[in-house]
Design a protein around this motif. Structure first.
Motif, PDB file in Angstrom:
ATOM      1  N   THR A 134     -40.745  61.095 -32.539  1.00 50.65           N
ATOM      2  CA  THR A 134     -39.381  61.316 -32.070  1.00 50.65           C
ATOM      3  C   THR A 134     -39.365  62.024 -30.724  1.00 50.65           C
ATOM      4  OG1 THR A 134     -38.565  61.424 -34.351  1.00 50.65           O
ATOM      5  CG2 THR A 134     -37.175  62.410 -32.633  1.00 50.65           C
ATOM      6  N   ASP A 138     -38.762  58.834 -28.384  1.00 47.64           N
ATOM      7  CA  ASP A 138     -37.300  58.789 -28.297  1.00 47.64           C
ATOM      8  C   ASP A 138     -36.731  59.733 -27.233  1.00 47.64           C
ATOM      9  OD1 ASP A 138     -37.458  56.983 -30.355  1.00 47.64           O
ATOM     10  OD2 ASP A 138     -36.867  58.384 -31.917  1.00 47.64           O
ATOM     11  N   MET A 273     -36.077  67.757 -36.873  1.00 45.76           N
ATOM     12  CA  MET A 273     -36.225  66.485 -37.583  1.00 45.76           C
ATOM     13  C   MET A 273     -35.346  66.355 -38.818  1.00 45.76           C
ATOM     14  SD  MET A 273     -37.878  64.569 -35.750  1.00 45.76           S
ATOM     15  CE  MET A 273     -37.660  63.243 -36.928  1.00 45.76           C
ATOM     16  N   LYS A 276     -32.410  64.085 -38.504  1.00 45.69           N
ATOM     17  CA  LYS A 276     -32.630  62.671 -38.253  1.00 45.69           C
ATOM     18  C   LYS A 276     -33.315  61.978 -39.429  1.00 45.69           C
ATOM     19  CE  LYS A 276     -33.190  63.449 -33.260  1.00 45.69           C
ATOM     20  NZ  LYS A 276     -32.180  62.492 -32.778  1.00 45.69           N
ATOM     21  N   THR A 279     -33.983  58.203 -39.692  1.00 44.53           N
ATOM     22  CA  THR A 279     -34.983  57.543 -38.857  1.00 44.53           C
ATOM     23  C   THR A 279     -36.384  57.578 -39.457  1.00 44.53           C
ATOM     24  OG1 THR A 279     -35.579  59.528 -37.579  1.00 44.53           O
ATOM     25  CG2 THR A 279     -33.660  58.267 -36.817  1.00 44.53           C
TER      26      THR A 279
END
Length: 330
Positions: A134, A138, A273, A276, A279
């Motif tokens: 991530t 990302d 995290m 999220k 994801t």
């Protein structure tokens, strides 16, 4: 048969000590409707746990004195009242520091261990690996040829960050503590350079490693190391702010180089995290493919026995671990 748990006995004042924790015994839990009874095999230790035992405001509820320590585990279902899970299944769960746990079936994840070790789901295929993906892919969005720097490079998160960056065609600089960790980072993981932050010439060696500056920084450490890195950021660079572990046990660092963010138009993004969760499955699939194809390596530091978890946790915060820190419970 009794369950064993580690609870928070007192809040640390400065550095965490094993005396801040206590091991207690309790009756074996019984699974209710829709629940499973899990015998935990592996316990994950992670830097975020330091924030959970502090009274300071954080992104998640802390652990109160007398409460069981939080943490992810991999275990085996030994009794089931849920159709989706059967006895013998291996599962990932947030069961905390204990040997057995009764949990709702919808709160655990069935994992497949035919091609990878169960413990990998607490490291490269778990929260650390997903965090690495991530922050790098990302948030930093590195482009081929760019320079990526990650500190705590031999750890569970940093080691994945650097390997993913190499797979994306980047020049990768790691920062780690000691020659052994630096050799691992370059010779085993394939980073281009590793700078030893314990070196008396750290600032000079870092400058030599990034002669044209840093395009992407994955920041795990904070403090003086982060301060030094800020002076090497390029115009339009990106920083994924993942952790500041060096500041957990002391007063916050007084930063003097934040002007670099302004003059270099740096994009800085902190991320957690747990925000999220949706994801995670897709990222885990990508990481699983890389691991099973031999493109992503990982290392584990294993300590035996639940009773030794507090001492191992203190070692983790002091950087004594090498790779992902795990407790083998059976």
């Amino acid at each position: 048969m009794l369950n064993q748990q580690i609870i928070l006995a007192s809040r640390p004042d400065g550095w965490v000590t094993p005396e801040n924790f206590s091991l207690i015994e309790s009756e074996l839990p019984s699974p209710g409707p829709g629940q499973v009874l899990i015998q935990n095999l592996w316990l994950s230790l992670d830097p975020y746990m330091r924030g959970r035992i502090s009274e300071a405001k954080s992104y998640a509820r802390g652990v109160n004195i007398g409460e069981r320590m939080v943490g992810e585990t991999v275990g085996q279902v030994i009794a089931s009242n849920a159709p989706a899970l059967k006895v013998g299944d291996t599962v990932l769960a947030a069961a905390g520091w204990q040997l057995f746990a009764a949990m709702d079936a919808n709160a655990v994840t069935l994992i497949h261990t035919e091609a990878v070790s169960p413990s990998a789901y607490l490291g490269v295929l778990g929260m650390p690996g997903i965090t690495a993906w991530t922050g790098l892919i990302d948030i930093c969005q590195p482009r081929p040829g760019e320079t990526v720097v990650v500190d705590a490079a031999s750890g569970a998160v940093g080691s994945v960050v650097g390997q993913l960056a190499k797979l994306n065609g980047c020049r990768v600089i790691g920062i780690a503590g000691g020659p052994e960790k630096c050799r691992y980072v370059t010779q085993e993981l394939g980073f281009d350079v590793c700078v030893d932050h314990r070196s008396t010439h750290f600032a000079k060696e870092l400058a030599a490693a990034v002669p044209t500056g840093i395009d992407c920084l994955f920041e795990n450490v904070g403090g003086a190391i982060f301060e030094t890195l800020l002076t090497h950021m390029r115009v339009g660079s990106r920083i994924a702010l993942c952790g500041m572990v060096s500041e957990f046990n002391r007063e916050p660092h007084a930063y003097r180089t934040l002007r670099s963010i302004l003059i270099n138009r740096i994009r800085v993004q902190g991320f957690i995290m747990s925000d999220k969760r949706e994801t995670w499955p897709g990222i885990r699939e990508n990481l699983y493919a890389l691991v099973t194809q031999g493109k992503l390596k990982f290392k584990e530091s294993v300590t035996e026995g639940l009773a030794n978890a507090p001492k191992a946790f203190v070692g983790l915060l002091k950087g004594e671990n090498f790779g992902k820190q795990l407790i083998k419970l059976t």
